[in-house]
Design a protein around this motif. Structure first.
Motif, PDB file in Angstrom:
ATOM      1  N   LEU A   1     -14.804  -0.057  -0.672  1.00  0.00           N
ATOM      2  CA  LEU A   1     -13.647   0.246  -1.515  1.00  0.00           C
ATOM      3  C   LEU A   1     -12.706  -0.951  -1.659  1.00  0.00           C
ATOM      4  CD1 LEU A   1     -12.910   3.814  -0.118  1.00  0.00           C
ATOM      5  CD2 LEU A   1     -13.479   3.296  -2.503  1.00  0.00           C
ATOM      6  N   ASP A   2     -12.614  -1.744  -0.596  1.00  0.00           N
ATOM      7  CA  ASP A   2     -11.727  -2.910  -0.626  1.00  0.00           C
ATOM      8  C   ASP A   2     -12.419  -4.081   0.064  1.00  0.00           C
ATOM      9  OD1 ASP A   2      -9.727  -4.767  -0.636  1.00  0.00           O
ATOM     10  OD2 ASP A   2      -8.288  -3.608   0.538  1.00  0.00           O
TER      11      ASP A   2
ATOM     12  N   LEU B   1     -10.552  -6.293   2.575  1.00  0.00           N
ATOM     13  CA  LEU B   1     -10.015  -5.745   3.827  1.00  0.00           C
ATOM     14  C   LEU B   1     -10.788  -6.355   5.001  1.00  0.00           C
ATOM     15  CD1 LEU B   1      -8.029  -3.816   5.186  1.00  0.00           C
ATOM     16  CD2 LEU B   1      -9.664  -1.964   4.839  1.00  0.00           C
TER      17      LEU B   1
ATOM     18  N   ARG C   1       0.831  -1.208   0.000  1.00  0.00           N
ATOM     19  CA  ARG C   1       0.000   0.000   0.000  1.00  0.00           C
ATOM     20  C   ARG C   1       0.866   1.258   0.000  1.00  0.00           C
ATOM     21  NH1 ARG C   1      -2.682  -3.547  -1.203  1.00  0.00           N
ATOM     22  NH2 ARG C   1      -4.507  -4.418  -0.158  1.00  0.00           N
TER      23      ARG C   1
ATOM     24  N   ALA D   1      -9.348   2.924   1.163  1.00  0.00           N
ATOM     25  CA  ALA D   1     -10.014   2.034   2.115  1.00  0.00           C
ATOM     26  C   ALA D   1      -9.284   2.011   3.457  1.00  0.00           C
ATOM     27  CB  ALA D   1     -10.102   0.622   1.538  1.00  0.00           C
TER      28      ALA D   1
ATOM     29  N   ASP E   1      -5.580   5.288  -5.268  1.00  0.00           N
ATOM     30  CA  ASP E   1      -5.840   3.850  -5.232  1.00  0.00           C
ATOM     31  C   ASP E   1      -6.986   3.559  -4.255  1.00  0.00           C
ATOM     32  OD1 ASP E   1      -5.717   1.043  -4.566  1.00  0.00           O
ATOM     33  OD2 ASP E   1      -3.705   1.001  -5.436  1.00  0.00           O
ATOM     34  N   PRO E   2      -8.037   2.839  -4.706  1.00  0.00           N
ATOM     35  CA  PRO E   2      -9.170   2.527  -3.818  1.00  0.00           C
ATOM     36  C   PRO E   2      -8.756   1.776  -2.554  1.00  0.00           C
ATOM     37  CG  PRO E   2      -9.743   2.058  -6.092  1.00  0.00           C
ATOM     38  CD  PRO E   2      -8.276   2.368  -6.081  1.00  0.00           C
ATOM     39  N   GLN E   3      -7.733   0.926  -2.658  1.00  0.00           N
ATOM     40  CA  GLN E   3      -7.285   0.179  -1.476  1.00  0.00           C
ATOM     41  C   GLN E   3      -6.600   1.104  -0.473  1.00  0.00           C
ATOM     42  OE1 GLN E   3      -4.978  -3.032  -3.322  1.00  0.00           O
ATOM     43  NE2 GLN E   3      -6.685  -4.424  -2.948  1.00  0.00           N
ATOM     44  N   ASP E   4      -5.865   2.102  -0.988  1.00  0.00           N
ATOM     45  CA  ASP E   4      -5.271   3.103  -0.099  1.00  0.00           C
ATOM     46  C   ASP E   4      -6.364   3.931   0.575  1.00  0.00           C
ATOM     47  OD1 ASP E   4      -2.842   2.162  -0.927  1.00  0.00           O
ATOM     48  OD2 ASP E   4      -2.362   3.881  -2.205  1.00  0.00           O
TER      49      ASP E   4
END
Length: 238
Positions: free
Chosen positions: A117-118, A121, A45, A88, A83-86
């Motif tokens: 978003l993730d 997670l 990330r 999230a 970034d969607p994971q970031d």
């Protein structure tokens, strides 16, 4: 006079540099411990160094209970993170901050956004399910945790949280199995041992309760406090 001012300024600069280095030496172990604690969460990330640094600063603020500071930094980070994971992760830690301050509605929104978003997670979904249980929605919590147990069957904490939700629904036999599964996956879970001793007492199985009391105390539980919890549970049955 000007020469004296120059030397004074030089000494002041040296003092500032010394203090900065001292602070850095003292904080380095803290950040190393932070990296270790969140290494799974941070893996891959925040590739941008500036964003990574800001996120770690937010984590540091969260860990030291400076929740307002953490939320402020995460809010700024969300403005630049693509970034969607970031994103999230930002919402997840924001949820943790709100959760700690018992701002449950805000925490729920943050966890839900993180999970949207993730979907991978796990921490966000697990925290959301636990929050639903805390806020008097055990049915929703249990349904969500049942799904998480099926999806991540090797995660001890998910089994533990599922068991807790089941106890609130008085599905005691199933809860016992989930607590035991959590212990099979992670033998260090003291809270599972404590929960089993109390739950067996509630079920009227005194022998099993006493066995788990002894086991919990052996692993570090406060016996006086634990027996008080059991006594309180037994009074509810009368």
């Amino acid at each position: 006079m000007n020469k004296n001012l120059f030397y004074i300024a030089l000494i002041a600069l040296a003092v500032v540099v010394f203090i900065a280095r001292l602070i850095r030496r003292k904080t380095r172990p803290f950040y190393q411990a932070l990296d270790k604690k969140y290494q799974d969460l941070l893996a891959g990330r925040f590739q941008d160094p500036k964003q990574a640094r800001r996120f770690k600063n937010a984590l540091a603020a969260y860990e030291t209970r400076q929740y307002s500071s953490a939320l402020k930094q995460l809010g700024k980070l969300l403005q630049s993170a693509q970034d969607p994971q970031d994103q999230a992760l930002c919402h997840f830690i924001m949820g943790c901050c709100d959760d700690e301050q018992q701002q449950y509605a805000a925490a729920q929104r943050a966890y839900e956004e993180a999970a949207r978003l993730d979907p991978g997670l796990l921490a966000a979904q697990s925290n959301l399910a636990t929050l639903l249980d805390i806020t008097g929605q055990p049915e929703k919590s249990a349904d969500m945790l049942r799904f998480l147990v099926e999806k991540w069957p090797k995660d001890a904490r998910v089994h533990m949280n599922y068991a807790a939700a089941l106890t609130h629904l008085h599905r005691d036999t199933q809860a016992v199995q989930e607590f035991k599964t959590a212990l099979e996956l992670d033998g260090t879970m003291l809270d599972a041992r404590i929960s089993l001793s109390v739950l067996y007492a509630r079920m009227g199985q005194t022998k099993q309760s006493q066995e788990w009391v002894q086991d919990a105390v052996f692993h570090g539980a406060d016996e006086v406090r634990l027996r008080g919890m059991i006594e309180s549970e037994l009074k509810k049955r009368k």
